[in-house]
Design a protein around this motif. Structure first.
Motif, PDB file in Angstrom:
ATOM      1  N   GLU A   1       9.790  -3.986   3.882  1.00 52.38           N
ATOM      2  CA  GLU A   1       8.408  -4.001   4.372  1.00 52.38           C
ATOM      3  C   GLU A   1       7.418  -3.783   3.229  1.00 52.38           C
ATOM      4  O   GLU A   1       6.443  -4.522   3.076  1.00 52.38           O
TER       5      GLU A   1
ATOM      6  N   ARG B   1      15.088  -1.587   5.524  1.00 46.62           N
ATOM      7  CA  ARG B   1      13.970  -2.109   6.305  1.00 46.62           C
ATOM      8  C   ARG B   1      12.625  -1.694   5.706  1.00 46.62           C
ATOM      9  O   ARG B   1      11.734  -2.517   5.521  1.00 46.62           O
ATOM     10  N   ASN B   2      12.492  -0.403   5.372  1.00 44.07           N
ATOM     11  CA  ASN B   2      11.210   0.065   4.842  1.00 44.07           C
ATOM     12  C   ASN B   2      10.950  -0.455   3.431  1.00 44.07           C
ATOM     13  O   ASN B   2       9.804  -0.737   3.071  1.00 44.07           O
TER      14      ASN B   2
ATOM     15  N   ALA C   1       5.834   5.775   1.205  1.00 46.20           N
ATOM     16  CA  ALA C   1       4.845   5.695   2.281  1.00 46.20           C
ATOM     17  C   ALA C   1       3.424   5.754   1.716  1.00 46.20           C
ATOM     18  O   ALA C   1       2.478   5.275   2.350  1.00 46.20           O
TER      19      ALA C   1
ATOM     20  N   ASN D   1      10.957   8.753   0.022  1.00 45.25           N
ATOM     21  CA  ASN D   1      10.280   8.228   1.215  1.00 45.25           C
ATOM     22  C   ASN D   1       8.782   8.496   1.211  1.00 45.25           C
ATOM     23  O   ASN D   1       7.974   7.615   1.508  1.00 45.25           O
TER      24      ASN D   1
HETATM   25  C1  NAG Z   1       9.839   3.623   7.786  1.00 44.66           C
HETATM   26  O1  NAG Z   1       9.586   2.794   8.874  1.00 44.66           O
HETATM   27  C2  NAG Z   1       9.498   3.492  10.097  1.00 44.66           C
HETATM   28  C3  NAG Z   1       9.398   2.476  11.203  1.00 44.66           C
HETATM   29  O2  NAG Z   1       8.671   1.345  10.841  1.00 44.66           O
HETATM   30  C4  NAG Z   1       8.325   4.454  10.051  1.00 44.66           C
HETATM   31  O3  NAG Z   1       8.263   5.188  11.250  1.00 44.66           O
HETATM   32  C5  NAG Z   1       8.506   5.377   8.891  1.00 44.66           C
HETATM   33  O4  NAG Z   1       7.393   6.204   8.757  1.00 44.66           O
HETATM   34  C6  NAG Z   1       8.721   4.608   7.612  1.00 44.66           C
HETATM   35  N1  NAG Z   1       8.995   5.509   6.537  1.00 44.66           N
HETATM   36  C7  NAG Z   1       8.366   5.433   5.397  1.00 44.66           C
HETATM   37  C8  NAG Z   1       8.775   6.411   4.383  1.00 44.66           C
HETATM   38  O5  NAG Z   1       7.519   4.606   5.182  1.00 44.66           O
END
Ligand code: NAG
Ligand code: NAG
Ligand code: ZN
Length: 530
Positions: A324, A320-321, A285, A281
């Motif tokens: 994205e 979802r992530n 991110a 994760n």
């Molecule tokens: C995943 O998505 C959520 C909501 O959009 C966000 O709060 C979270 O930080 C994300 N996690 C990563 C690892 O990007």
């Protein structure tokens, strides 16, 4: 008689629609949330709204610069219905149930009435049906026939080949191993889906390359811009498992000393592409979407299901992530992109007969679709979004529970022996699902009311005992929005999905459009490598 309203009447309809919505909100506000008022007025207003929506629907006959294909693995119609009731109540809608166009797909494979995920993925991504357990090859290649799969005339191109020829970016995201059945049909040609790494290839098939190596070494695999999922045990040799990230004992486990993640990195270095590998994760991110190539490998086997994954920095991301990150990366290309997103664990949950897990994974799949809709909103008119499934599962929604009863609850008592049964049942199932026993020399069935059927790990009862829940052969639905979405309108072959993607985006075998839109392939023909 005109089938579409004139502009002035259409704006009258629109203001009427807004009025109705205001009215509905006012009605809703005067009722308590848990009181369901479904009187005459409710159904008449809802019917009118639906008619107005249908009348105001405009066809988008433009070019699909971007295409996102969502595949809910094993997400048959009963799974969608049950997930809707589970996540949104009977009256609600999942995000993709608001799409304006819908059709059904016939899922049989080249050789079976009820298909597997490999043959169906080949149909969806290449537009040609394949035999059970094979990927990226036509009906002349039967399972395990390595030699036939090596003949170029028996192999077929996926939509990723078409996309690259047209200068588009490509990517896929899955909750399964990146070498698993569904994604493999995007880039591999194999006569056995289990040959994910070298260790499962029998000696008599030594001439055939495993799926992991095809992904990293061959085209179109090495040109795929975004790859995300699990499957480290197929990419790197002798990886070590843990409770948080176990080795999958059913899948291939590489032992030949290769490190295909390092090979992937070396290939991008040699070709001078900005690239990044992410494995949890925190690292996901940290991507800034400037990379031309992004490889995310988040698990040794499949990813953990949504309800049990570690959401912390070292954990595995949600679908979802990942979706994205893929969209943000791929959107950079002015010539557009093709993205496949697989909700792969819906199928996994069903195979083990855990219906609530399958519904939970369907909701996670829906979350990914919601996020994709938000991220492409500004480009909605040039983005074709398709949601479908590869095949169904024998989940039955049995009668007749009251609507106040959870979907995971009891339907009623059997009129035969008085033993209760749950609303959700399976046709076939494994030992955990087969709950018959002998009582005083007659057959009896376990009473589900004595256990918590709402437990996420509860295994619903099945009629037939076999090794696991087997796929089911009903048609699946296809939902579409964006350019040429209206081409889904009837009962179609599963292969039609690839043909519509080809036609709508002007790439591949159906790219010759005669409607005045220039196909993007002619525009890009000068950039072709061959
Ligand atoms: C995943 O998505 C959520 C909501 O959009 C966000 O709060 C979270 O930080 C994300 N996690 C990563 C690892 O990007
Ligand atoms: C077995 O059958 C007997 C006689 O019909 C019944 O009383 C008993 O409850 C049954 N046991 C179970 C576990 O179903
Ligand atoms: Zn399956």
């Amino acid at each position: 008689m005109s089938s579409s309203p004139s502009p002035s009447s259409s704006s009258r309809w629109t203001s009427c629609l807004i009025l109705l919505q205001v009215l509905n909100l006012a009605i809703a506000a005067t009722q308590s949330a848990d009181h369901v008022t479904e009187d005459h007025r409710y159904w008449l207003d809802l019917g009118r709204e639906d008619i107005l929506r249908a009348l105001s629907e405009q066809r988008n006959t433009g070019i699909a610069k971007n295409v996102i294909l969502f595949v809910g693995d094993g997400m048959g119609l009963s799974t969608v219905t049950a997930a809707r009731i589970y996540g949104k109540t009977e009256r609600g809608r999942l995000a993709f149930e608001n799409f304006p166009n819908i059709g059904t797909l016939k899922t049989y494979s080249a050789d079976k009435i009820v298909p597997d995920s490999c043959s169906t993925a080949t149909a969806l991504f290449s537009g040609i049906k394949a035999n059970q357990k094979t990927s990226g090859v036509d009906y002349r290649v039967v399972v395990d026939d390595c030699e036939a799969s090596l003949k170029p005339e028996n192999t077929i191109d996926s939509m990723f080949v078409w996309a690259k020829e047209a200068g588009k970016s490509t990517g896929f995201v899955t909750t399964t191993r990146v070498t698993h059945a569904t994604p493999s049909a995007l880039y591999a040609h194999t006569s056995n889906r289990n040959w994910e790494c070298e260790d499962k290839i029998p000696k008599n098939a030594a001439a055939c390359k495993d799926i992991a190596r095809q992904l990293v070494e061959d085209l179109p695999g090495r040109d795929i811009n975004v790859i995300m999922g699990g499957g480290r045990q197929n990419l790197q040799s002798n990886v070590v498992g843990s409770d948080a990230d176990p080795i999958d004992p059913w899948s291939c486990y590489s032992k030949d000393g290769r490190d295909l993640i390092a090979d992937w990195t070396a290939d991008k270095n040699v070709r001078n592409f900005k690239h990044r590998v992410v494995q949890n994760n925190e690292e996901l991110a940290g991507v800034d979407h400037s990379e031309e190539f992004l490889l995310g490998v988040f698990a040794n086997g499949h990813l953990k299901m949504e309800h049990e994954r570690d959401q912390g920095p070292k954990g595995m991301p949600s679908l979802r992530n990942m979706t994205e990150a893929a969209i943000k990366n791929l959107m950079k290309n002015p010539d557009g992109f093709l993205l496949m997103v697989e909700g792969g664990l819906i199928d996994f949950a069903h195979h083990r007969g855990h219906a609530k897990q399958a519904l939970s994974e369907t909701m996670a799949f829906n979350d990914a679709i919601e996020r994709a809709l938000e991220l492409t909103k500004a480009k909605a008119s040039e983005t074709l979004i398709i949601v479908t499934s590869d095949h169904s599962h024998p989940l039955v929604i049995s009668g007749y529970a009251d609507r106040s009863v959870p979907i995971t609850g009891i339907a009623q008592n059997s009129k035969f022996d008085g033993v209760p049964y749950t609303t959700l049942l399976y046709g076939t199932g494994g030992p955990d699902n087969y709950k018959f026993f002998v009582n005083q020399s007659s057959v009896a069935r376990e009473n589900p009311a004595l256990v918590n059927t709402d437990d996420i790990n509860y295994a619903q009862q099945a009629a037939i005992l076999t090794d696991e829940v087997a796929h089911e052969g009903s048609d699946v639905l296809v939902y579409a929005t964006g350019p040429m979405a209206h081409l889904f309108h009837s009962v179609h072959e599963q292969t039609y999905v690839a043909h519509v993607i080809s036609y709508a985006s002007g790439i591949g075998p159906q790219s010759g459009r005669n409607d005045g839109h220039r196909s993007s392939i002619s525009h890009h023909a000068k950039n072709r490598k061959f």
